[in-house]
Scaffold this active site. Structure first.
Site, PDB file in Angstrom:
ATOM      1  N   HIS A  53       0.843  -1.199   0.000  1.00  0.00           N
ATOM      2  CA  HIS A  53       0.000   0.000   0.000  1.00  0.00           C
ATOM      3  C   HIS A  53       0.874   1.243   0.000  1.00  0.00           C
ATOM      4  O   HIS A  53       2.099   1.154   0.104  1.00  0.00           O
ATOM      5  CB  HIS A  53      -0.996  -0.003   1.150  1.00  0.00           C
ATOM      6  CG  HIS A  53      -0.405   0.048   2.536  1.00  0.00           C
ATOM      7  ND1 HIS A  53       0.337  -0.976   3.064  1.00  0.00           N
ATOM      8  CD2 HIS A  53      -0.464   1.012   3.499  1.00  0.00           C
ATOM      9  CE1 HIS A  53       0.691  -0.659   4.298  1.00  0.00           C
ATOM     10  NE2 HIS A  53       0.235   0.542   4.580  1.00  0.00           N
ATOM     11  N   HIS A  55       1.432   3.927   1.944  1.00  0.00           N
ATOM     12  CA  HIS A  55       1.993   4.673   3.068  1.00  0.00           C
ATOM     13  C   HIS A  55       3.522   4.723   2.999  1.00  0.00           C
ATOM     14  O   HIS A  55       4.176   3.747   2.617  1.00  0.00           O
ATOM     15  CB  HIS A  55       1.543   4.064   4.390  1.00  0.00           C
ATOM     16  CG  HIS A  55       0.116   4.363   4.722  1.00  0.00           C
ATOM     17  ND1 HIS A  55      -0.605   3.667   5.671  1.00  0.00           N
ATOM     18  CD2 HIS A  55      -0.748   5.303   4.226  1.00  0.00           C
ATOM     19  CE1 HIS A  55      -1.830   4.158   5.750  1.00  0.00           C
ATOM     20  NE2 HIS A  55      -1.935   5.153   4.881  1.00  0.00           N
ATOM     21  N   ASP A  57       5.907   4.592   5.086  1.00  0.00           N
ATOM     22  CA  ASP A  57       6.738   3.629   5.808  1.00  0.00           C
ATOM     23  C   ASP A  57       6.729   2.249   5.153  1.00  0.00           C
ATOM     24  O   ASP A  57       7.356   1.312   5.661  1.00  0.00           O
ATOM     25  CB  ASP A  57       6.315   3.539   7.277  1.00  0.00           C
ATOM     26  CG  ASP A  57       4.902   3.017   7.464  1.00  0.00           C
ATOM     27  OD1 ASP A  57       4.029   3.344   6.647  1.00  0.00           O
ATOM     28  OD2 ASP A  57       4.671   2.288   8.458  1.00  0.00           O
ATOM     29  N   HIS A  58       6.061   2.147   3.993  1.00  0.00           N
ATOM     30  CA  HIS A  58       6.069   0.907   3.214  1.00  0.00           C
ATOM     31  C   HIS A  58       6.700   1.087   1.835  1.00  0.00           C
ATOM     32  O   HIS A  58       7.206   0.120   1.272  1.00  0.00           O
ATOM     33  CB  HIS A  58       4.647   0.365   3.064  1.00  0.00           C
ATOM     34  CG  HIS A  58       4.062  -0.090   4.364  1.00  0.00           C
ATOM     35  ND1 HIS A  58       3.903  -1.410   4.707  1.00  0.00           N
ATOM     36  CD2 HIS A  58       3.609   0.620   5.431  1.00  0.00           C
ATOM     37  CE1 HIS A  58       3.386  -1.493   5.919  1.00  0.00           C
ATOM     38  NE2 HIS A  58       3.199  -0.276   6.377  1.00  0.00           N
ATOM     39  N   HIS A 111      -7.625  -0.762   5.644  1.00  0.00           N
ATOM     40  CA  HIS A 111      -6.589   0.150   6.153  1.00  0.00           C
ATOM     41  C   HIS A 111      -6.413   1.310   5.175  1.00  0.00           C
ATOM     42  O   HIS A 111      -6.377   2.478   5.570  1.00  0.00           O
ATOM     43  CB  HIS A 111      -5.293  -0.619   6.339  1.00  0.00           C
ATOM     44  CG  HIS A 111      -4.151   0.182   6.873  1.00  0.00           C
ATOM     45  ND1 HIS A 111      -4.138   0.715   8.139  1.00  0.00           N
ATOM     46  CD2 HIS A 111      -2.973   0.543   6.303  1.00  0.00           C
ATOM     47  CE1 HIS A 111      -3.009   1.360   8.332  1.00  0.00           C
ATOM     48  NE2 HIS A 111      -2.277   1.269   7.229  1.00  0.00           N
ATOM     49  N   ASP A 128      -0.405  -3.946   6.355  1.00  0.00           N
ATOM     50  CA  ASP A 128      -1.050  -3.453   7.579  1.00  0.00           C
ATOM     51  C   ASP A 128      -2.511  -3.877   7.655  1.00  0.00           C
ATOM     52  O   ASP A 128      -3.312  -3.224   8.329  1.00  0.00           O
ATOM     53  CB  ASP A 128      -0.969  -1.927   7.634  1.00  0.00           C
ATOM     54  CG  ASP A 128       0.425  -1.413   7.943  1.00  0.00           C
ATOM     55  OD1 ASP A 128       1.329  -2.236   8.164  1.00  0.00           O
ATOM     56  OD2 ASP A 128       0.613  -0.182   7.945  1.00  0.00           O
ATOM     57  N   HIS A 166       4.608  -4.765  10.890  1.00  0.00           N
ATOM     58  CA  HIS A 166       4.947  -4.040  12.121  1.00  0.00           C
ATOM     59  C   HIS A 166       5.069  -5.005  13.293  1.00  0.00           C
ATOM     60  O   HIS A 166       4.382  -6.021  13.353  1.00  0.00           O
ATOM     61  CB  HIS A 166       3.871  -3.005  12.459  1.00  0.00           C
ATOM     62  CG  HIS A 166       3.836  -1.836  11.539  1.00  0.00           C
ATOM     63  ND1 HIS A 166       4.633  -0.719  11.718  1.00  0.00           N
ATOM     64  CD2 HIS A 166       3.100  -1.601  10.435  1.00  0.00           C
ATOM     65  CE1 HIS A 166       4.381   0.155  10.750  1.00  0.00           C
ATOM     66  NE2 HIS A 166       3.459  -0.364   9.960  1.00  0.00           N
TER      67      HIS A 166
END
Length: 256
Positions: A53, A55, A57-58, A111, A128, A166
Site C-alpha cells: 500500500h 503509506h 513507511d512501506h 486500512h 497493515d 509491524h
C-alpha cells in the site's frame, strides 16, 4: 530452500526478504532503503520488490532501491504510489522470474482503499491489514471492507506464515487478553511473544492457524468476543459486522 528474514526499519517496521541459496531476494514493503542496502553489502541480491500500500513507511525506500538495482516492482493501482513498476490487482499472479516463484494478489481494502496482499509458497505478505493478534486501523475503508478483507485472508491455508509489516504483537496481546482472557491459546501466544521480544527476536512470522485461534478480530463470530463487546458497550451487537466495528473502535481508544 528459501530463507525468510525480517529486516528492522524505523521504530517498529519490518522489511521482509525471501531469499534463495544464491542470495537472490524478494523485498517486501521497503519503507526505507537502508536495511536492504546494508544486507546487500553482506551478499543479499534484490531481484524484485512487492508493495502492499501507499503509506510512506512501506514505499519510502523503493525508489532508492530501484536506482541501485534494475529489478521489477509490483504495487497496487494507486496514484499516490509514484514509483515505476507494474500495477497489479485481485486475481492476478506475480511472477518473480529470478526466484522461480509466483504470488497471488489479493485486494484487501480497509486500512487503505487500495491495499493488497501477496500469498504464495506458504507466505502471506499482508502489510497493515492483518497483524498478529490485531488488524490495521481503518484510515480509508469501512468496517465492512476490513471484515471482508480479514475473512479473505483467514480463508487461506492455515499453515501460511503471516508476514505483517509491524512489530505490534505485544501491544495487540494486551488488548486481545482484555477482550478474551479465557482463551488459553491466546495466553500461550502472548507468553511466546514476550519471550521472543525479551531476546530481541521478532514475534513474526506466525502461522495463520495461530491467528485463527487467538486474534479477536478473526473471531467476531465467537460468543466470547460478542459478549466482551456487549460488556464494553452496554448492548449486544447485532451480528459479526457490528461486533467487528465495535471491537475496532474499542481498540482505537484502548490504553493498556
Amino acid at each position: 530452500m528459501l530463507a525468510l528474514h525480517a529486516l528492522p526499519a524505523f521504530q517498529d517496521n519490518y522489511v521482509w526478504t525471501l531469499t534463495d541459496e544464491r542470495g537472490h531476494a524478494l523485498v517486501v514493503d521497503p519503507g526505507e532503503a537502508r536495511p536492504v542496502l546494508e544486507a546487500a553489502r553482506r551478499g543479499l541480491r534484490p531481484v524484485a520488490i512487492l508493495l502492499t500500500h501507499h503509506h510512506a513507511d512501506h514505499v519510502g525506500g523503493a525508489a532508492e532501491l530501484l536506482a541501485h538495482f534494475a529489478i521489477p516492482c509490483f504495487a497496487p493501482a494507486d496514484e499516490r504510489i509514484d514509483i515505476p513498476g507494474e500495477r497489479v490487482a485481485e486475481g492476478e499472479r506475480v511472477r518473480i522470474d529470478a526466484l522461480g516463484l509466483d504470488f497471488d494478489v489479493l485486494e484487501v481494502p480497509g486500512h487503505t482503499r487500495s491495499h493488497i496482499a501477496f500469498h504464495g509458497h506458504g507466505h502471506l505478505f499482508c502489510g497493515d491489514t492483518l497483524f498478529s493478534l490485531g488488524c490495521g486501523r481503518l484510515f480509508e475503508g469501512s468496517p465492512a471492507q476490513m471484515l471482508d478483507s480479514l475473512d479473505k485472508l483467514a480463508a487461506l491455508p492455515e499453515d501460511s506464515l503471516v508476514c505483517c509489516a509491524h512489530e505490534y504483537t505485544l501491544a495487540n496481546a494486551r488488548f486481545a487478553l482484555t477482550v478474551d482472557p479465557g482463551n488459553a491459546a491466546l495466553r500461550a501466544r502472548a507468553d511466546q511473544a514476550r519471550a521472543q521480544r525479551q531476546l530481541a527476536r521478532p514475534t513474526l512470522p506466525v502461522p495463520l492457524a495461530s491467528e485463527r485461534q487467538c486474534n479477536p478480530f478473526l473471531r467476531c463470530h465467537e460468543a466470547a468476543i460478542r459478549e466482551a463487546v456487549a460488556r464494553h458497550t452496554g448492548s449486544m451487537p447485532e451480528d459479526r459486522l457490528a461486533t467487528f466495528a465495535a471491537l475496532r473502535r474499542w481498540k482505537d481508544g484502548f490504553r493498556a
